[in-house]
Scaffold this motif. Sequence first.
Motif, PDB file in Angstrom:
ATOM      1  N   HIS A  75      -2.248  17.776  33.946  1.00 49.69           N
ATOM      2  CA  HIS A  75      -1.945  16.480  33.320  1.00 49.69           C
ATOM      3  C   HIS A  75      -0.562  16.508  32.673  1.00 49.69           C
ATOM      4  CE1 HIS A  75      -5.510  14.002  33.822  1.00 49.69           C
ATOM      5  NE2 HIS A  75      -6.263  15.060  33.581  1.00 49.69           N
ATOM      6  N   GLU A  76      -0.230  17.600  32.020  1.00 46.69           N
ATOM      7  CA  GLU A  76       1.068  17.735  31.362  1.00 46.69           C
ATOM      8  C   GLU A  76       2.209  17.759  32.395  1.00 46.69           C
ATOM      9  OE1 GLU A  76       3.644  17.552  28.400  1.00 46.69           O
ATOM     10  OE2 GLU A  76       1.485  17.433  28.115  1.00 46.69           O
ATOM     11  N   LYS A  87       2.664  14.216  33.630  1.00 51.08           N
ATOM     12  CA  LYS A  87       3.243  13.396  32.563  1.00 51.08           C
ATOM     13  C   LYS A  87       4.733  13.695  32.377  1.00 51.08           C
ATOM     14  CE  LYS A  87       2.755  13.334  27.716  1.00 51.08           C
ATOM     15  NZ  LYS A  87       1.939  13.668  26.561  1.00 51.08           N
ATOM     16  N   THR A  88       5.124  14.940  32.554  1.00 48.10           N
ATOM     17  CA  THR A  88       6.519  15.347  32.378  1.00 48.10           C
ATOM     18  C   THR A  88       7.393  15.023  33.582  1.00 48.10           C
ATOM     19  OG1 THR A  88       5.791  17.157  30.965  1.00 48.10           O
ATOM     20  CG2 THR A  88       7.999  17.342  31.880  1.00 48.10           C
ATOM     21  N   VAL A 101       7.958  10.525  35.955  1.00 48.28           N
ATOM     22  CA  VAL A 101       8.418   9.513  35.024  1.00 48.28           C
ATOM     23  C   VAL A 101       9.518   8.699  35.703  1.00 48.28           C
ATOM     24  CG1 VAL A 101       9.512   9.117  32.782  1.00 48.28           C
ATOM     25  CG2 VAL A 101       7.913  11.018  33.069  1.00 48.28           C
ATOM     26  N   LYS A 108      -0.438   3.383  35.408  1.00 45.62           N
ATOM     27  CA  LYS A 108       0.864   4.033  35.414  1.00 45.62           C
ATOM     28  C   LYS A 108       1.437   4.251  36.806  1.00 45.62           C
ATOM     29  CE  LYS A 108       2.572   7.249  32.111  1.00 45.62           C
ATOM     30  NZ  LYS A 108       2.520   8.496  31.475  1.00 45.62           N
TER      31      LYS A 108
END
Length: 183
Positions: A151-152, A155-156, A159, A24
């Motif tokens: 991690h959240e 991930k949020t 991006v 990613k």
Amino acid sequence: MSFSVKSEMDLRLCVKDQFFPKSKYHVSLEDKRIDFIVSAPSSLFTSEVFLWAESKKEITPVNTMFAQLLLTIKKIIDSGEMPPKFLGVFDKEKIVFIEYHHLLPVFNLNDFNWHEKPSTVSKKTENSVAKFLTKESLYQFNFKKDETELHEFIKTNFVVGNVPLYKSQINKNNFVTIYNKWV
């Protein structure tokens, strides 16, 4: 999770492997004197940079690490390069993020010694930076206790295409870069 590492590079590799999977993100270790850079490809020829960070293998105060990071990135900012949305610092215990625009006023301080070496930052410089590190502007995570939340958060916020416009001062060094982004 806790990182027991022998060197700063080991710590950077652990953070990279644990929180920024290769599929990613692209993580540069020690690029342009910045310890840790996180980006992701946004098109065939460009990438979107999410984070510039300072790392320390020992537990270090947040204001010390941010002062060192700002001293390190000053020349890069002055050269016209656009900063990422987030600046960050981490040691073997914690990682802390702040949106770049919260630290923008530091670059305009008249009594700030930009000639200091980042490795030997003074108490005065640390205190100047600490004024801008408010509880409301920092996102702090303990690697052991807050792993899921970290991690959240990544991930949020990390991006491609999800980086909103942020404040940046336009000067003679970054005018062309800002104009090209605008176009």
